[in-house]
Motif scaffolding. Sequence first.
Motif, PDB file in Angstrom:
ATOM      1  N   PHE A 230       0.833  -1.196   0.000  1.00  0.00           N
ATOM      2  CA  PHE A 230       0.000   0.000   0.000  1.00  0.00           C
ATOM      3  C   PHE A 230       0.868   1.246   0.000  1.00  0.00           C
ATOM      4  CE2 PHE A 230      -2.481   3.361   1.944  1.00  0.00           C
ATOM      5  CZ  PHE A 230      -3.728   3.212   1.372  1.00  0.00           C
ATOM      6  N   SER A 231       1.841   1.274   0.905  1.00  0.00           N
ATOM      7  CA  SER A 231       2.643   2.463   1.066  1.00  0.00           C
ATOM      8  C   SER A 231       3.504   2.745  -0.160  1.00  0.00           C
ATOM      9  CB  SER A 231       3.517   2.324   2.302  1.00  0.00           C
ATOM     10  OG  SER A 231       4.205   3.508   2.553  1.00  0.00           O
ATOM     11  N   LEU A 232       3.965   1.679  -0.824  1.00  0.00           N
ATOM     12  CA  LEU A 232       4.822   1.877  -1.991  1.00  0.00           C
ATOM     13  C   LEU A 232       4.019   1.950  -3.299  1.00  0.00           C
ATOM     14  CD1 LEU A 232       7.675  -0.563  -0.914  1.00  0.00           C
ATOM     15  CD2 LEU A 232       7.814   1.926  -1.012  1.00  0.00           C
ATOM     16  N   SER A 233       2.704   1.960  -3.190  1.00  0.00           N
ATOM     17  CA  SER A 233       1.823   1.999  -4.381  1.00  0.00           C
ATOM     18  C   SER A 233       2.081   0.827  -5.319  1.00  0.00           C
ATOM     19  CB  SER A 233       1.996   3.293  -5.182  1.00  0.00           C
ATOM     20  OG  SER A 233       1.812   4.420  -4.396  1.00  0.00           O
ATOM     21  N   LEU A 234       2.262  -0.369  -4.766  1.00  0.00           N
ATOM     22  CA  LEU A 234       2.607  -1.510  -5.616  1.00  0.00           C
ATOM     23  C   LEU A 234       1.462  -2.501  -5.750  1.00  0.00           C
ATOM     24  CD1 LEU A 234       6.177  -2.260  -4.260  1.00  0.00           C
ATOM     25  CD2 LEU A 234       5.553  -1.109  -6.396  1.00  0.00           C
ATOM     26  N   GLY A 235       1.566  -3.331  -6.781  1.00  0.00           N
ATOM     27  CA  GLY A 235       0.632  -4.445  -6.924  1.00  0.00           C
ATOM     28  C   GLY A 235      -0.644  -4.070  -7.654  1.00  0.00           C
ATOM     29  N   MET A 236      -0.747  -2.846  -8.128  1.00  0.00           N
ATOM     30  CA  MET A 236      -1.954  -2.469  -8.867  1.00  0.00           C
ATOM     31  C   MET A 236      -1.653  -1.662 -10.125  1.00  0.00           C
ATOM     32  SD  MET A 236      -3.466   0.785  -7.014  1.00  0.00           S
ATOM     33  CE  MET A 236      -3.720   1.388  -8.651  1.00  0.00           C
ATOM     34  N   GLY A 237      -0.380  -1.696 -10.543  1.00  0.00           N
ATOM     35  CA  GLY A 237      -0.055  -1.087 -11.829  1.00  0.00           C
ATOM     36  C   GLY A 237       0.157   0.417 -11.790  1.00  0.00           C
ATOM     37  N   CYS A 238       0.194   0.972 -10.577  1.00  0.00           N
ATOM     38  CA  CYS A 238       0.379   2.411 -10.477  1.00  0.00           C
ATOM     39  C   CYS A 238       1.804   2.786 -10.882  1.00  0.00           C
ATOM     40  CB  CYS A 238       0.121   2.806  -9.033  1.00  0.00           C
ATOM     41  SG  CYS A 238      -0.257   4.496  -8.848  1.00  0.00           S
ATOM     42  N   MET A 239       2.776   2.089 -10.325  1.00  0.00           N
ATOM     43  CA  MET A 239       4.168   2.362 -10.663  1.00  0.00           C
ATOM     44  C   MET A 239       4.460   1.944 -12.109  1.00  0.00           C
ATOM     45  SD  MET A 239       5.550   4.004  -8.361  1.00  0.00           S
ATOM     46  CE  MET A 239       5.279   4.508  -6.676  1.00  0.00           C
ATOM     47  N   LEU A 240       3.722   0.944 -12.566  1.00  0.00           N
ATOM     48  CA  LEU A 240       3.844   0.540 -13.967  1.00  0.00           C
ATOM     49  C   LEU A 240       3.420   1.714 -14.867  1.00  0.00           C
ATOM     50  CD1 LEU A 240       2.524  -2.850 -15.353  1.00  0.00           C
ATOM     51  CD2 LEU A 240       2.305  -0.758 -16.662  1.00  0.00           C
ATOM     52  N   THR A 241       2.295   2.310 -14.541  1.00  0.00           N
ATOM     53  CA  THR A 241       1.795   3.429 -15.333  1.00  0.00           C
ATOM     54  C   THR A 241       2.784   4.601 -15.299  1.00  0.00           C
ATOM     55  OG1 THR A 241      -0.425   2.770 -14.668  1.00  0.00           O
ATOM     56  CG2 THR A 241      -0.210   4.927 -15.684  1.00  0.00           C
ATOM     57  N   TYR A 242       3.309   4.915 -14.111  1.00  0.00           N
ATOM     58  CA  TYR A 242       4.273   6.012 -14.024  1.00  0.00           C
ATOM     59  C   TYR A 242       5.551   5.682 -14.794  1.00  0.00           C
ATOM     60  CZ  TYR A 242       1.791   9.149 -10.853  1.00  0.00           C
ATOM     61  OH  TYR A 242       0.907  10.041 -10.315  1.00  0.00           O
ATOM     62  N   GLY A 243       5.980   4.410 -14.729  1.00  0.00           N
ATOM     63  CA  GLY A 243       7.167   3.993 -15.477  1.00  0.00           C
ATOM     64  C   GLY A 243       6.955   4.117 -16.980  1.00  0.00           C
ATOM     65  N   SER A 244       5.697   4.041 -17.393  1.00  0.00           N
ATOM     66  CA  SER A 244       5.418   4.096 -18.826  1.00  0.00           C
ATOM     67  C   SER A 244       5.646   5.500 -19.385  1.00  0.00           C
ATOM     68  CB  SER A 244       3.984   3.641 -19.108  1.00  0.00           C
ATOM     69  OG  SER A 244       3.055   4.646 -18.776  1.00  0.00           O
ATOM     70  N   TYR A 245       5.766   6.486 -18.518  1.00  0.00           N
ATOM     71  CA  TYR A 245       6.062   7.844 -18.981  1.00  0.00           C
ATOM     72  C   TYR A 245       7.546   8.178 -18.839  1.00  0.00           C
ATOM     73  CZ  TYR A 245       1.002   8.346 -18.221  1.00  0.00           C
ATOM     74  OH  TYR A 245      -0.346   8.178 -18.227  1.00  0.00           O
ATOM     75  N   LEU A 246       8.369   7.140 -18.611  1.00  0.00           N
ATOM     76  CA  LEU A 246       9.784   7.382 -18.339  1.00  0.00           C
ATOM     77  C   LEU A 246      10.616   7.185 -19.597  1.00  0.00           C
ATOM     78  CD1 LEU A 246      11.716   8.020 -16.036  1.00  0.00           C
ATOM     79  CD2 LEU A 246      11.931   5.602 -15.616  1.00  0.00           C
ATOM     80  N   SER A 247      11.614   8.046 -19.777  1.00  0.00           N
ATOM     81  CA  SER A 247      12.385   7.955 -21.013  1.00  0.00           C
ATOM     82  C   SER A 247      13.436   6.849 -20.925  1.00  0.00           C
ATOM     83  CB  SER A 247      13.041   9.294 -21.328  1.00  0.00           C
ATOM     84  OG  SER A 247      14.318   9.334 -20.750  1.00  0.00           O
ATOM     85  N   GLU A 248      13.912   6.477 -22.093  1.00  0.00           N
ATOM     86  CA  GLU A 248      14.820   5.342 -22.248  1.00  0.00           C
ATOM     87  C   GLU A 248      16.128   5.473 -21.477  1.00  0.00           C
ATOM     88  OE1 GLU A 248      14.673   2.574 -24.670  1.00  0.00           O
ATOM     89  OE2 GLU A 248      12.574   2.990 -24.260  1.00  0.00           O
ATOM     90  N   LYS A 249      16.560   6.719 -21.277  1.00  0.00           N
ATOM     91  CA  LYS A 249      17.924   6.850 -20.783  1.00  0.00           C
ATOM     92  C   LYS A 249      18.060   6.750 -19.266  1.00  0.00           C
ATOM     93  CE  LYS A 249      18.122  11.906 -20.830  1.00  0.00           C
ATOM     94  NZ  LYS A 249      16.687  12.192 -20.858  1.00  0.00           N
ATOM     95  N   GLU A 250      16.946   6.659 -18.563  1.00  0.00           N
ATOM     96  CA  GLU A 250      17.059   6.663 -17.106  1.00  0.00           C
ATOM     97  C   GLU A 250      17.431   5.307 -16.523  1.00  0.00           C
ATOM     98  OE1 GLU A 250      17.284   9.371 -16.033  1.00  0.00           O
ATOM     99  OE2 GLU A 250      16.029  10.717 -17.215  1.00  0.00           O
ATOM    100  N   ASN A 251      18.114   5.371 -15.390  1.00  0.00           N
ATOM    101  CA  ASN A 251      18.519   4.173 -14.675  1.00  0.00           C
ATOM    102  C   ASN A 251      17.390   3.733 -13.738  1.00  0.00           C
ATOM    103  OD1 ASN A 251      19.544   2.432 -12.736  1.00  0.00           O
ATOM    104  ND2 ASN A 251      21.582   3.341 -12.811  1.00  0.00           N
ATOM    105  N   LEU A 252      16.749   2.628 -14.103  1.00  0.00           N
ATOM    106  CA  LEU A 252      15.568   2.201 -13.355  1.00  0.00           C
ATOM    107  C   LEU A 252      15.888   1.785 -11.928  1.00  0.00           C
ATOM    108  CD1 LEU A 252      13.721   0.033 -16.037  1.00  0.00           C
ATOM    109  CD2 LEU A 252      13.216   2.359 -15.321  1.00  0.00           C
TER     110      LEU A 252
END
Length: 451
Positions: A230-252
């Motif tokens: 809950f606290s890390l916003s995980l398990g429901m695709g929220c971080m997935l959605t935010y990652g989808s707006y991330l550019s190629e050059k960043e260190n994940l």
Amino acid sequence: MTMGNNNHRGFWTTRFGFILAASGSAVGLGNIWKFPYIVGQNGGGAFVLIYLVCAFLVGLPIMLAEFTIGRKTNLNPVGAFQSLKPKTPWVGIGYMGMLGGFLILSFYGVVGGWTFAYVVKSITHTVGHFTSPKEASEFFGSFIANTGEVIFYHFLFMGVCVAIVLRGIHGGIEKACDILMPTLVIILFILMIRALTLPGAMEGVMFYLKPDFSKIGAQTILIALGQAFFSLSLGMGCMLTYGSYLSEKENLTSCAVYVVLLDTLIALLMGMVIFPAVFAMGLEPAEGPSLVFSVLPAVFTDMAFGTVASIIFFTLLAIAAVTSGISLLEVVVAYFIDQRGWNRKKAVLFTSGVIFVFGVPSGLSFGVLADAKLFGMTFFDHVDNIASNYLLPLGGMLTAVFIGWIWGTKRAEEEIEKHETTFHWAYVWGFLIRYITPVAVLFIFLARFLK
Ligand code: PHE
């Protein structure tokens, strides 16, 4: 290569902006309101330790997994799983995530409304001027039982989320989080010093830091795990959605590490504010959802510049709640836009309307519906329990299995390593996500059901 032609979706402008936005989603009521009361209900220090293990051993690898899938596909959760393994049941993870977002926002909006109300009540001098901690606590109790007020502020909170999500969120979130996060940390430090210098505070510090493992059972561990998700916003695709707006050059990898560290730091700090104060004021640590709202106003009351501190604190809490609320709403909205072809306005108004209505019984769970209990829990408790303790961990576990065994860590590692230099963290992660993370979640589930 990215899948799909999604350049119109927009990207975060800087890495820092992305980290702050992801932290904006992660840091919210979960850290400031929920963490202290759950620690209080589950025996203190030992729970904190288990929480930390869950956050770093289970949460961190899953956050990296979600970032990776998001950046690889540039899609919403349903679209992402569909595009990686078309026509398989794995897309179900995406739908489960949407359901999770729907359920969480329904009660999150209620508590978000409480924070709005406390901003207003701080300004009007009601909150922060109590003669005793007991009075603060009774005041809160009667406020959350007041149907009209609760629904009004719940509506207001959803309205603010709607206004932001309607406009698209990038510029707004990036900018807001830029100022919010540092201010929040500073305020928490000031409050912590204040709480630690109250007479009798040491007892609270002991409760918070000294592990007493006799209070820990399978249910407690499941709650710690649920709280990490809950606290890390995980398990429901929220971080997935935010990652989808991330550019190629960043260190994940480093992005994920920063977000988990910041989120954990803020939760831990908040505990250091609340427990010394709870014990110093002779209040009950296991009080539940009302903990923060009744303890802090009592602290503000006999503090220099208490009213100002109260206004600032609840404003920050309200903003932190909004930056998480919009990320919840965005996941549901993105599905209707990407997959169903709705326009943003229709998607936002429709989903937020339904979520608001579904949230009403949660809002009334402390008033007219307080006695309408099923298995000893109110409507509010059930929605929170189903979403946080079951849907999120299950979604996270399936994401780990999917990326570790179905889509394959090899491809994921390539995506992660795009920017990696010296040490190959991706391989450590590959091991964790295949063998440790899903097994840990499964174990915790089994322990809970077989007991
Ligand atoms: N992480 C947010 C908080 O701690 C809540 C949240 C959960 C937001 C799941 C998005 C997704 O308040």
